[in-house]
Design an enzyme around this catalytic site. Structure first.
Site, mmCIF file in Angstrom:
data_model
loop_
_atom_site.group_PDB
_atom_site.id
_atom_site.type_symbol
_atom_site.label_atom_id
_atom_site.label_comp_id
_atom_site.label_asym_id
_atom_site.label_seq_id
_atom_site.Cartn_x
_atom_site.Cartn_y
_atom_site.Cartn_z
ATOM 1 N N ALA A 126 1.983 -1.337 -3.557
ATOM 2 C CA ALA A 126 1.512 -2.720 -3.575
ATOM 3 C C ALA A 126 -0.004 -2.807 -3.521
ATOM 4 O O ALA A 126 -0.555 -3.892 -3.370
ATOM 5 C CB ALA A 126 2.117 -3.482 -2.397
ATOM 6 N N ASN A 191 2.807 1.894 4.619
ATOM 7 C CA ASN A 191 2.520 2.597 3.374
ATOM 8 C C ASN A 191 1.108 2.317 2.881
ATOM 9 O O ASN A 191 0.408 3.223 2.412
ATOM 10 C CB ASN A 191 3.523 2.190 2.289
ATOM 11 C CG ASN A 191 4.848 2.909 2.414
ATOM 12 O OD1 ASN A 191 4.927 3.985 2.987
ATOM 13 N ND2 ASN A 191 5.901 2.317 1.894
ATOM 14 N N HIS A 221 -3.983 -7.481 0.995
ATOM 15 C CA HIS A 221 -4.620 -6.259 1.502
ATOM 16 C C HIS A 221 -6.018 -6.139 0.910
ATOM 17 O O HIS A 221 -6.181 -6.115 -0.323
ATOM 18 C CB HIS A 221 -3.816 -5.012 1.109
ATOM 19 C CG HIS A 221 -2.396 -5.029 1.576
ATOM 20 N ND1 HIS A 221 -2.039 -4.942 2.901
ATOM 21 C CD2 HIS A 221 -1.234 -5.124 0.875
ATOM 22 C CE1 HIS A 221 -0.727 -4.967 3.009
ATOM 23 N NE2 HIS A 221 -0.211 -5.080 1.800
#
Length: 261
Positions: A126, A191, A221
């Site tokens: 992602a 992750n 993020h």
């Protein structure tokens, strides 16, 4: 030259995305030979979609002689199967990067790949931008960090969750530390932090800040790597995990492309 063979570990949503990519025709250089999963019905269903064999064990999958296996299952799947795959002369694409939070496992997998002349390819999941983050970190003593914003509901069943977060009016910081500490608190949900730290300055030197944002759907993020005179920022928002599955498809394409991005 014939088509490269590949297999998939996993029979869930993300594995289905990889099958969709294969069926769309953008992986014409490949033949999907098998899907491995722990649930026979689900595995048979996704293997049927992909026109390949349903496998219950990694040994069954390896018997099909794949050139590369794409993992879209879990950290535990990597722990259980990575060494077997690499020691069989088969390359591995890893989506569950959180497995590499275990340094002993990371070192063992690296050693196994070196010994058998195989490779582990990290899927961007992602996030992304690993190339520029890694480049900046190679240039000098870098500072790196990741700031994540997510809805409070996504923190449920973790030590960071509190019922009060559901009624907060503004965003609230729920974690501040480094990637190694984040890994110890959130072993199944890091992750992105693991990937960012491996691409930059390592788990102990990559700062992690997590904020709970009321009403937010998905994750944002923001990853930074910085040295004097150079700063790289990668900021990715996603409301769906589908991007993770497609990142595996992107790795598969790069592996056979004459021009690699």
């Amino acid at each position: 030259m014939g088509k490269k063979k590949f297999g998939i570990m996993g029979n869930g949503y993300l594995a289905g995305i990889i099958v969709d990519g294969y069926l769309s025709g953008i992986l014409d250089e490949y033949e999907l030979v098998g899907v491995m999963g722990r649930t026979p019905d689900k595995t048979a269903a996704i293997a049927g979609r992909g026109g390949c064999k349903a496998c219950g064990t990694v040994e069954e999958l390896l018997a099909l002689k794949p050139d590369v296996v794409a993992e879209a299952a879990s950290v535990q799947c990597i722990r259980d199967n990575a060494e077997k795959i690499l020691s069989s002369g088969v390359d591995l694409i890893v989506l569950s990067i959180g497995a590499f939070a275990d340094k002993a496992l990371y070192d063992k997998i690296k050693e196994t790949a070196t010994e058998h002349d195989t490779k582990v390819h990290i899927a961007s999941g992602a996030v992304g931008g690993f190339d520029v983050l890694r480049t900046v970190s190679l240039m000098g003593q870098a500072k790196s960090g990741i700031c994540t914003r997510k809805g409070p509901a996504s923190l449920k069943n973790t030590p960071l969750y509190d019922d009060a977060l559901m009624t907060e009016e503004g965003e609230k910081q729920v974690f501040k530390g480094n990637a190694k500490e984040a890994i110890s608190i959130l072993p199944t949900k890091v992750n992105v932090a693991v990937a960012a730290s491996l691409a930059t300055t390592g788990p102990e030197d990559t700062s992690v800040d997590i904020f709970s944002v009321p009403g937010m759907i998905g994750d944002d993020h923001k990853i930074t790597a910085e040295i004097d005179g150079v700063k790289a920022v990668v900021d990715i928002y996603s409301s769906t995990s589908a991007i993770a599955g497609w990142s595996v498809v992107a790795v598969l394409r790069n592996l056979v492309s004459p021009i690699v991005f």
